[in-house]
Every structure is written in structure tokens, then in C-alpha cells.
Design a protein around this motif. Sequence first.
Motif, PDB file in Angstrom:
ATOM      1  N   ALA A 131       1.061  -1.280  -0.578  1.00  0.00           N
ATOM      2  CA  ALA A 131      -0.077  -0.245  -0.042  1.00  0.00           C
ATOM      3  C   ALA A 131       0.653   0.791  -0.309  1.00  0.00           C
ATOM      4  CB  ALA A 131      -0.937  -0.246   1.230  1.00  0.00           C
ATOM      5  N   TRP A 132       1.413   2.142  -0.628  1.00  0.00           N
ATOM      6  CA  TRP A 132       1.950   3.394  -1.072  1.00  0.00           C
ATOM      7  C   TRP A 132       0.675   4.302  -0.193  1.00  0.00           C
ATOM      8  CZ3 TRP A 132       3.345   3.187  -7.283  1.00  0.00           C
ATOM      9  CH2 TRP A 132       4.183   2.104  -6.917  1.00  0.00           C
ATOM     10  N   GLU A 133       1.642   5.202   0.595  1.00  0.00           N
ATOM     11  CA  GLU A 133       0.688   6.257   1.127  1.00  0.00           C
ATOM     12  C   GLU A 133       0.380   7.592  -0.618  1.00  0.00           C
ATOM     13  OE1 GLU A 133       1.623   9.276   3.963  1.00  0.00           O
ATOM     14  OE2 GLU A 133       3.461   8.110   3.980  1.00  0.00           O
ATOM     15  N   GLY A 134      -0.929   8.184  -0.302  1.00  0.00           N
ATOM     16  CA  GLY A 134      -1.213   8.467  -1.298  1.00  0.00           C
ATOM     17  C   GLY A 134      -1.381   8.165  -2.651  1.00  0.00           C
ATOM     18  N   GLY A 135      -0.820   6.276  -2.408  1.00  0.00           N
ATOM     19  CA  GLY A 135      -0.918   5.840  -4.255  1.00  0.00           C
ATOM     20  C   GLY A 135      -1.717   4.327  -3.991  1.00  0.00           C
ATOM     21  N   PRO A 136      -2.128   3.390  -5.210  1.00  0.00           N
ATOM     22  CA  PRO A 136      -2.468   2.631  -4.914  1.00  0.00           C
ATOM     23  C   PRO A 136      -1.907   1.534  -3.714  1.00  0.00           C
ATOM     24  CG  PRO A 136      -0.437   2.361  -6.808  1.00  0.00           C
ATOM     25  CD  PRO A 136      -0.236   4.255  -6.346  1.00  0.00           C
TER      26      PRO A 136
END
Length: 278
Positions: A131-136
Amino acid sequence: MLSKLTQWFGTRRRERALRDYAIDDSLWQATLDGLPFLARLAAPDLVRLRELTSLFLAQKEFSTAHELELTDAMTVAIAAQACLPVLNLSLDLYRGWVGVIVYPGEFVIRKTVEDQDGVVHEVEQDASGEAWEGGPVVLSWEDAQMTDGSDAYNVVIHEFAHKIDMLNGEADGHPPLMRRWHAPLDSQAWADVFDHAYDHFCARVDAVLERRWARFERDSLIDPYAADHPSEFFAVCSEALFVQPEAFEAEYPQLYRLLAQYYRQDPARVGMTFTPPA
């Protein structure tokens, strides 16, 4: 007047999304059959989960890597698992990003790590989800199908728990506490239970001798990987809460009640929703 107009537009958008992303009966039943832990939900909760899954599909964009074919069965299965933790909360906990990327199997991620001497290294490792912070959210489809409940593993719930944790900044095992949902929980009450449980688990992992490691991995409900960081402990315990709640409650009763109160669900009680203390 403006608030009524905003509410009207919101209702219209919701109705359109439920219509445009409706899940047909046969696909929904196949999804339930493939996710046996959902059988703990009462019938009205399953209806709400189906609606929330449609709304999730309307809000997020799915894509694949390495020529993996994207199917409705794939997107609905992932979306239903993603929506389970927020069933009694809100899809607002997944705001600020839109992408879900699905790989056929494990994929390689590159990370920057600092060793005990303070030296920074670039490392590569195989991953089943990220899980990417601010991303997908990135998922292995092979792992996302490991849903028979034989253990507490669930990569979809794990990564979406990270997304919830990230909503108030960097993932740290202390997800946002909203007064409208989580009273009387506060940051100190969370720390008193969660941090103590994490420290105790890490001590157990550290105490395991190498020759007993395989046995510990086999016998422990919580994967030793959870000792890597409080954020991983939160995500792994979230998996256990929904996939093997009875075993989780038996082994970690205080932590079970904390997470049940946070998610406002009580999966160990089949067909019942968690009722917070007065």
C-alpha cells in the motif's frame, strides 16, 4: 438550502453508482462462496456489503500487470474484501487515491532500510501486497485467492488496513480515531492496549531460539512478520480479526475487543455487530 442540494446530489451519485456497478446475483454468490469468512455476517450486513462493494468499484480504478486478464470476478472479490473492514465505518477511510494494481503473483519491491549501524541500504524483496501512501494498493492475485480460512492470512484486508492506518499520516499502527465512530476510544486508550500487545508479541518473537522458529511460525496465529513494525502488527491483527476471529479472541482477548471496537464489528459472534460500551 445548500446543504439540502449537496445531499440531493450525493444521493443521486450513490443511486447512479449502485445502478451502473450493480453486481449480478450469480457473481455475488460466487464471491461469497470464495470468501467463507463472510458467512459470519448477518443477512442485512451482506446486503450492505454488496452495496458498498458496488460503490467501491465506482470509486476505484483497477488495472493489471504482466498481461493478467482483469475480470469482474477478480474486481468484485477484491472489492468485497476491501469493504469488509469499513462496513460499519465509511468508504471515506479510503479517500485520496484511486488505483488498485493486480499482479499475477508475487512482485519485487525496492525499499530503503537502515541497519543497526545507521548505514542505509537499497534492497529488493518479493511481496504479495503493498500500500503506497497517497498512491495505489498493489496486490498479488495468487495471494488474494488464498481465502479458505485455513489460517489468518488475507493480503487484501492486510493492505487495506495499511490504507486506513495511513489516513492520518505515515502508517504507525495508530489508525485515525473518529469521535462519531470510536468514542470512548482515544489515543491513550489505544496505546494502552495496542502498544502493550505489540511489545509483548515482539518479546515472544525475540525469545524464540532458531531451532524453535519453524514451530513458532506453525503454531502462532499471528505471523512473526507482525513484529517488524507496529503498522504490520495492526495489519496482521486486522487479518486475524476478520478471518479467524474466534482464535484471535481466545489468544488476544483485549486486543480483539480493541479492534472490534475500532472496526465496529464483532466477527466472533456470528451474525452480530459490535456494540460499543456506553
